[in-house]
Design an enzyme around this catalytic site. Sequence first.
Site, PDB file in Angstrom:
ATOM      1  N   ALA A   1       0.690  19.619  -2.950  1.00  0.00           N
ATOM      2  CA  ALA A   1      -0.557  18.760  -3.058  1.00  0.00           C
ATOM      3  C   ALA A   1      -0.567  18.147  -4.314  1.00  0.00           C
ATOM      4  CB  ALA A   1      -1.825  19.567  -2.842  1.00  0.00           C
TER       5      ALA A   1
ATOM      6  N   GLU B   1       7.471  10.603  -1.862  1.00  0.00           N
ATOM      7  CA  GLU B   1       8.561  11.149  -2.713  1.00  0.00           C
ATOM      8  C   GLU B   1       9.108   9.976  -3.612  1.00  0.00           C
ATOM      9  OE1 GLU B   1      10.803  14.521  -1.074  1.00  0.00           O
ATOM     10  OE2 GLU B   1       8.997  14.509   0.480  1.00  0.00           O
TER      11      GLU B   1
HETATM   12  C1  LIG Z   1       3.458  10.064   5.145  1.00  0.00           C
HETATM   13  C2  LIG Z   1       3.185  10.238   3.646  1.00  0.00           C
HETATM   14  C3  LIG Z   1       3.302  11.546   3.552  1.00  0.00           C
HETATM   15  C4  LIG Z   1       2.912  11.964   2.140  1.00  0.00           C
HETATM   16  N1  LIG Z   1       2.704  13.277   1.899  1.00  0.00           N
HETATM   17  C5  LIG Z   1       2.269  13.843   0.603  1.00  0.00           C
HETATM   18  C6  LIG Z   1       2.482  15.103   0.321  1.00  0.00           C
HETATM   19  O1  LIG Z   1       2.791  16.126   0.940  1.00  0.00           O
HETATM   20  N2  LIG Z   1       1.914  15.506  -1.122  1.00  0.00           N
HETATM   21  C7  LIG Z   1       1.556  14.517  -1.784  1.00  0.00           C
HETATM   22  O2  LIG Z   1       1.287  14.924  -3.089  1.00  0.00           O
HETATM   23  N3  LIG Z   1       1.627  13.128  -1.597  1.00  0.00           N
HETATM   24  C8  LIG Z   1       1.994  12.765  -0.347  1.00  0.00           C
HETATM   25  N4  LIG Z   1       1.909  11.460   0.069  1.00  0.00           N
HETATM   26  C9  LIG Z   1       1.488  10.287  -0.975  1.00  0.00           C
HETATM   27  C10 LIG Z   1       2.485   9.678  -1.667  1.00  0.00           C
HETATM   28  O3  LIG Z   1       3.220  10.590  -2.362  1.00  0.00           O
HETATM   29  C11 LIG Z   1       1.933   8.452  -2.411  1.00  0.00           C
HETATM   30  O4  LIG Z   1       1.347   7.632  -1.254  1.00  0.00           O
HETATM   31  C12 LIG Z   1       2.844   7.695  -3.304  1.00  0.00           C
HETATM   32  O5  LIG Z   1       3.236   8.498  -4.458  1.00  0.00           O
HETATM   33  C13 LIG Z   1       2.326   6.442  -3.680  1.00  0.00           C
HETATM   34  O6  LIG Z   1       1.065   6.460  -4.155  1.00  0.00           O
HETATM   35  P1  LIG Z   1      -0.185   5.376  -3.519  1.00  0.00           P
HETATM   36  O7  LIG Z   1       0.035   5.657  -2.208  1.00  0.00           O
HETATM   37  O8  LIG Z   1      -1.398   6.071  -4.324  1.00  0.00           O
HETATM   38  O9  LIG Z   1       0.314   4.104  -4.124  1.00  0.00           O
HETATM   39  P2  LIG Z   1       0.065   3.409  -5.391  1.00  0.00           P
HETATM   40  O10 LIG Z   1       0.713   4.465  -6.390  1.00  0.00           O
HETATM   41  O11 LIG Z   1      -1.249   2.800  -5.505  1.00  0.00           O
HETATM   42  O12 LIG Z   1       0.998   2.179  -5.364  1.00  0.00           O
HETATM   43  C14 LIG Z   1       0.764   1.008  -4.605  1.00  0.00           C
HETATM   44  C15 LIG Z   1       1.998   0.097  -4.717  1.00  0.00           C
HETATM   45  O13 LIG Z   1       2.344  -0.186  -5.923  1.00  0.00           O
HETATM   46  C16 LIG Z   1       3.721   0.095  -6.143  1.00  0.00           C
HETATM   47  N5  LIG Z   1       3.952   0.297  -7.665  1.00  0.00           N
HETATM   48  C17 LIG Z   1       3.673   1.726  -8.213  1.00  0.00           C
HETATM   49  N6  LIG Z   1       4.124   1.420  -9.603  1.00  0.00           N
HETATM   50  C18 LIG Z   1       4.734   0.273  -9.876  1.00  0.00           C
HETATM   51  C19 LIG Z   1       5.483  -0.340 -10.727  1.00  0.00           C
HETATM   52  N7  LIG Z   1       5.673   0.155 -12.007  1.00  0.00           N
HETATM   53  N8  LIG Z   1       6.031  -1.508 -10.558  1.00  0.00           N
HETATM   54  C20 LIG Z   1       5.958  -2.164  -9.276  1.00  0.00           C
HETATM   55  N9  LIG Z   1       5.045  -1.723  -8.155  1.00  0.00           N
HETATM   56  C21 LIG Z   1       4.645  -0.322  -8.247  1.00  0.00           C
HETATM   57  C22 LIG Z   1       3.990   1.061  -5.282  1.00  0.00           C
HETATM   58  O14 LIG Z   1       5.378   1.014  -5.176  1.00  0.00           O
HETATM   59  C23 LIG Z   1       3.119   0.904  -3.996  1.00  0.00           C
HETATM   60  O15 LIG Z   1       3.937  -0.152  -3.429  1.00  0.00           O
HETATM   61  C24 LIG Z   1       2.545  11.069   1.164  1.00  0.00           C
HETATM   62  C25 LIG Z   1       2.321   9.632   1.586  1.00  0.00           C
HETATM   63  C26 LIG Z   1       2.657   9.165   2.951  1.00  0.00           C
HETATM   64  C27 LIG Z   1       2.834   7.862   3.273  1.00  0.00           C
END
Ligand SMILES: Cc1cc2nc3c(=O)[nH]c(=O)nc-3n(C[C@H](O)[C@H](O)[C@H](O)COP(=O)(O)OP(=O)(O)OC[C@H]3O[C@@H](n4cnc5c(N)ncnc54)[C@H](O)[C@@H]3O)c2cc1C
Length: 397
Positions: free
Chosen positions: A135, A371
């Site tokens: 988490a 990831e």
């Molecule tokens: C099926 C699934 C399982 C998951 N399991 C886990 C888990 O077990 N544990 C856990 O901790 N998390 C988990 N997650 C969460 C996952 O790690 C996050 O969704 C991920 O880190 C992206 O964060 P966010 O969704 O908040 O998107 P945001 O960080 O808000 O990003 C939104 C968009 O902006 C883009 N972006 C971000 N930075 C930049 C940049 N510098 N330049 C251009 N674009 C950028 C991203 O690529 C994305 O397209 C899971 C997610 C999914 C979908």
Amino acid sequence: MNQLISHDIAILKLPLYQPEHVKHVTRLDAWCQQQQTTLNSLSKYNSSQQARAMLKLLGQAGWLRHLISQEATPTSDARSLCLFRQTLAYFDDLLDFAYSIQSLSGSVIQRFGTEKQRQHYLPRLAEGEWAAAFALSELQAGSDVAAVTLSAKRQGDSYVLNGQKAWIAQGDIADCLIVIARTGEGPGALGLSAFIVDAFLPGVSHTTLGAIAPRSWAHLRFDNVRVPMENILGKSGQGFIIALDILDRFRMTVGGAAIGFSRRAADIALRHALQRKIYQGRLLDLQMVKAALAKMEIALSASSLLTAQAAWHLDHGRTFAKYSAVAKYFATEQAGKIVDDAIQILGAAGVVAGSQLERLYRQIRPLRIYEGSSETLLMNIASTLDAHRVQHREDLQ
Ligand SMILES: Cc1cc2nc3c(=O)[nH]c(=O)nc-3n(C[C@H](O)[C@H](O)[C@H](O)COP(=O)(O)OP(=O)(O)OC[C@H]3O[C@@H](n4cnc5c(N)ncnc54)[C@H](O)[C@@H]3O)c2cc1C
């Protein structure tokens, strides 16, 4: 033993792998083929119940034993994790998902836990008796890991956790949670620590989520959760390093899973193109269909080699983070294209609800987000480019 169908044997025969890798992945492939009836019979349960059952299946068959392995071997090193995920994903999305989350979460304890923590948690995780989750993410802290706000405040011989975690795989079934929390040793990334939190502790709760590809997935809440001090992982203030270490190691395995899903899609497309009669011949005789299938083959080979490269570097103690990002980016982006092209080759039959290709279409999409999203991986890779190498080269003008 049944024929190996989840891998290209020519790639497995490269010196990047040892004969033991091939032997074990062939055994897993055969095991998956034998488990098809059992796996099909689980489909009447919801994805969280299926995840529990699959962890037991994997544990009882010994496929999670790498979590109690003392050293890296061809059943526990990075190459084997990538190969195993390819096989599991080829046969069953949820089987791969359960394997990967258990492996990732357990690896944090394996790498950073004390002997006592390892003895307590790892045998149960390896048996599939307990489920684990990792988490890190929060609603306002996804790509921006340093923005984590869930707080862990020291009170006597405990830490008291308050806050939320979001999008946590196996979050609704986990018995133990690896939680990255703000302990405040320094600003941003410097003020985070990792804890093992028993999910039955008072104050831990979850809300189950639905995903486009159904799986065990939840938001978590921590209300005054009292965690013994001895449950800290590594040193206080090391949480960011621990999270990055584990994500760097595991993102190449997402590449492995992407290859498994897309190899299945390519196999479905090839079989259809062989059998489909069209214009008094076969679909496969059409040049554009041949080209589409050839491009799938190229993408699969390149993804396999990039994933092998990343895992080989890790297994040989070399710098690997960049290669891990490269493998995950390429394999997951290509998987999206391969599955989409496979649907195109099947025509209307490719968009039938409940078909294998529909499931694959849903399954490969989240891989480009978790990831390390594709965009953040590109940023990481770009940051490794060696500008000094070309800066003073007059011949490049
Ligand atoms: C099926 C699934 C399982 C998951 N399991 C886990 C888990 O077990 N544990 C856990 O901790 N998390 C988990 N997650 C969460 C996952 O790690 C996050 O969704 C991920 O880190 C992206 O964060 P966010 O969704 O908040 O998107 P945001 O960080 O808000 O990003 C939104 C968009 O902006 C883009 N972006 C971000 N930075 C930049 C940049 N510098 N330049 C251009 N674009 C950028 C991203 O690529 C994305 O397209 C899971 C997610 C999914 C979908």
